[in-house]
Design an enzyme around this catalytic site. Sequence first.
Site, PDB file in Angstrom:
ATOM      1  N   HIS A 362      24.656  -8.436  24.047  1.00 34.62           N
ATOM      2  CA  HIS A 362      23.860  -7.276  24.348  1.00 34.62           C
ATOM      3  C   HIS A 362      24.624  -6.266  25.222  1.00 34.62           C
ATOM      4  O   HIS A 362      24.652  -5.061  24.964  1.00 34.62           O
ATOM      5  CB  HIS A 362      22.626  -7.807  25.087  1.00 34.62           C
ATOM      6  N   GLU A 603      30.388 -10.602   3.807  1.00 36.56           N
ATOM      7  CA  GLU A 603      30.864 -11.081   5.104  1.00 36.56           C
ATOM      8  C   GLU A 603      31.512 -12.451   5.044  1.00 36.56           C
ATOM      9  O   GLU A 603      32.110 -12.902   6.006  1.00 36.56           O
ATOM     10  CB  GLU A 603      29.702 -11.155   6.099  1.00 36.56           C
ATOM     11  N   ASP A 627      32.855 -10.115  10.460  1.00 37.72           N
ATOM     12  CA  ASP A 627      32.617 -11.494  10.047  1.00 37.72           C
ATOM     13  C   ASP A 627      33.554 -11.912   8.929  1.00 37.72           C
ATOM     14  O   ASP A 627      34.016 -13.045   8.897  1.00 37.72           O
ATOM     15  CB  ASP A 627      31.148 -11.686   9.624  1.00 37.72           C
ATOM     16  N   ARG A 637      35.488 -15.189  16.092  1.00 35.72           N
ATOM     17  CA  ARG A 637      35.720 -13.831  16.596  1.00 35.72           C
ATOM     18  C   ARG A 637      35.452 -13.718  18.096  1.00 35.72           C
ATOM     19  O   ARG A 637      35.763 -12.709  18.711  1.00 35.72           O
ATOM     20  CB  ARG A 637      34.875 -12.818  15.792  1.00 35.72           C
ATOM     21  N   CYS A 674      31.380  -1.503   7.161  1.00 36.61           N
ATOM     22  CA  CYS A 674      30.666  -1.160   8.381  1.00 36.61           C
ATOM     23  C   CYS A 674      31.092  -2.020   9.571  1.00 36.61           C
ATOM     24  O   CYS A 674      30.457  -2.024  10.605  1.00 36.61           O
ATOM     25  CB  CYS A 674      29.158  -1.252   8.168  1.00 36.61           C
TER      26      CYS A 674
END
Length: 752
Positions: A362, A603, A627, A637, A674
């Site tokens: 977040h 992904e 991803d 990642r 994206c």
Amino acid sequence: MIETLRRIVQEVNGADSLDMTLEIIVRRVKDAMSTEVCSVYLHNYLNGNFVFSATAGLNSDQVGIASLKKGEGLVGLVASRGEAINLESAQNHPSFQLVPGIGEESFKAFLGVPIMHQRKILGVLVVQQAGERRFDESEEAFLITLSAQLAGVIAHAQLSGAVERQAGSVSESYTKVNGIIGAPGIGIGAAFVMSHAADMSLVADKNASDRLAELRNFRDALAKVRRDIEEVSNSLSGELSAEDHALFDVYLGILDDSLLGGEVAKLIKSGQWAQGALSQVMMRHIKHFERMEHSYLRERAVDVKDLGSRVLAYLQEGYQEERFFPERTVLVSEELTASMLGEIPRENLAGLVSVRGSGNSHVAILARAMGVPAVMGVVDLPLSSLEGWSLIVDGYNGVIYPNADAKTLSRFQTLADRDLAVIQELEPLKTEPCETLDDHSLTLWVNTGVMSDIDYSIDLGAEGVGLYRTEIPFLLRESFPSEEEQRKIYRDQLKAFAPKPVTMRTLDVGGDKSLSYFPIEEQNPSLGWRGIRVTLDHPEIFIGQLRAMLKANEGLGNLRIMLPMVTTLVELNDALELISRSHSEISFEGWESNLPPIGVMIEVPAAVYQARELARRVDFLSVGSNDLTQYLLAVDRNNPRVSQLYDHFNPAVLKALMSVASAARQENKPVSICGELAGNPQAAPILMAMGYDILSMSANSILPVKKTIRSLRFEDSVNLLDEVLKLDNSLEIIERLNQVLSENGLESFIHQ
Ligand code: PEP
Ligand code: MG
């Protein structure tokens, strides 16, 4: 052996300085192996020497003084070979060389093992014995195992010690600490360490500004905890025997002046603030108890921890000293939270550093939206001694430089200044089209999540939203938002951009994206229950979200729906069915909303291989390169240990991207990217040449990518792609792409 190893490692973990760490190692290893000597030689990165840094059995007066030059002696040989050397008689070996003054003349048997951390040699661990004998296989294995386990601890202790002692005089590579990219940009400032409420392991050391007041705070907090515990004890008086009650007295006794209370008070009197003193004393005792053989005594660690946290909670409640943030503050915490961000005025905030947490947390999302450089997952950072240090936050590469030397500071200051100048210089491009010199146009969209993204993106002239991360409003709440709440949120997004398209991704939680109210505990979360797998298993959540999206689209018609983490056609078919069902439902209820275009995110490798079949069933494809890179390369990642391997320019990734673009073309379906790669100017020419129609990126990247595209020719980019696809490693690929940026006057976009 395992038990001995465990105990040594545990004891070493409790040490609070490098010297103490090494001291424990040499003493414990000497005892455990019943040898006469154990010593550690540490690598000095500035001159390559190996310094005699700790010993049990040799002349300790020479510690820190005696050393071997690079490549000298058996220690040098162990280091250069990077493997163990086990000799019956060291003196007979051609590389043998006596280290003068340390008193090793009479020792013949020699076993040395390298101490390696992240491929770097930190030092050499040596045991010696007077008689001629060969250490046996199990002894060798023991020392190698121990060295491997301790390397991380030594690296950590070495970093904090070295940086503190030699501020400004150590080389850059010595003090650089790797993490994970949180938000791009360069931030330079002073560290401000913020602690979590009532977690003793996270309290930083600070000097008390008023020792008496700190002492008073501590006594008050103690009295409150005593009162609380007595209350609990009294309320249980009917249910416990007198004997059981005595436990509470023992428990409270821990805080008496004659025990831990006295130790804390002493530390406060010597200048430490109350929270720091309490934490230091309690943590030391907790570690001590945890090391106890006896399980009853080990359990006492829990009591001490509980008492300590209770006192700390009162201290933090009563701690009202006004905080002064440095003019340029780098906010550092074990785990940054959004509320911590809110405590610092934006104009003071130069950067963010979090020891834990991922690039998808977040805080990282907010940092990107606010344009504050951030690095996450910096596990090797010595947090407790960091307060006030100068820090460089390299958010482009996910690296921190604590107390850097003047040269490094000036290099990064130049980069930061250049970034600022570039932003101003690019301003006029906002209204210009994104097309090459030979008139090939490319569509640039934005990725959004928080509300503040909207105005900013519109101001930048974004032509649409390629990824609206719907999990972000979910993350900001304490329970799943209701359908109506969601409808309003989605409506705001759609309305703000209408008539430009807004691509809403259905809920993508799991993996590293967790909702506090919907915890998913798994051994291997990235390969677990995430994305579409969760929503298909919970159709009530999925349908609620789909209905909210479809209703929000009424009268606007700019919605697109996108499905994350699709691995099989069955998943896609199931999701399509639920979308169609939701649409029929709301239509039946009287909402007038057309079925929007639907797309699939590519992904995972399985989706790359089935891209044509997937494309056939939907209206568009969009590659989630974050991803896809993770799953193609089998590199987490969010794991800083392997962050060097997480590489979008790996030839395998580029080949997969090529294959997806061509699958989409064969099915006549538009295809976009994206993930973060889409916003990287280095990648822009080759993505365009591969045939991607849309690049969707964070708003800050729009103008740099537009500038790049406007400086190039499509035809040259096609040739460049051909050339790059023939290269077999990413270093060469990046070098070639950087060369293209430089040749076109775009060197300010090169960050790696
Ligand atoms: C991606 O994986 O590239 C992507 C865009 O999704 P996220 O980063 O939210 O997983
Ligand atoms: Mg993803």
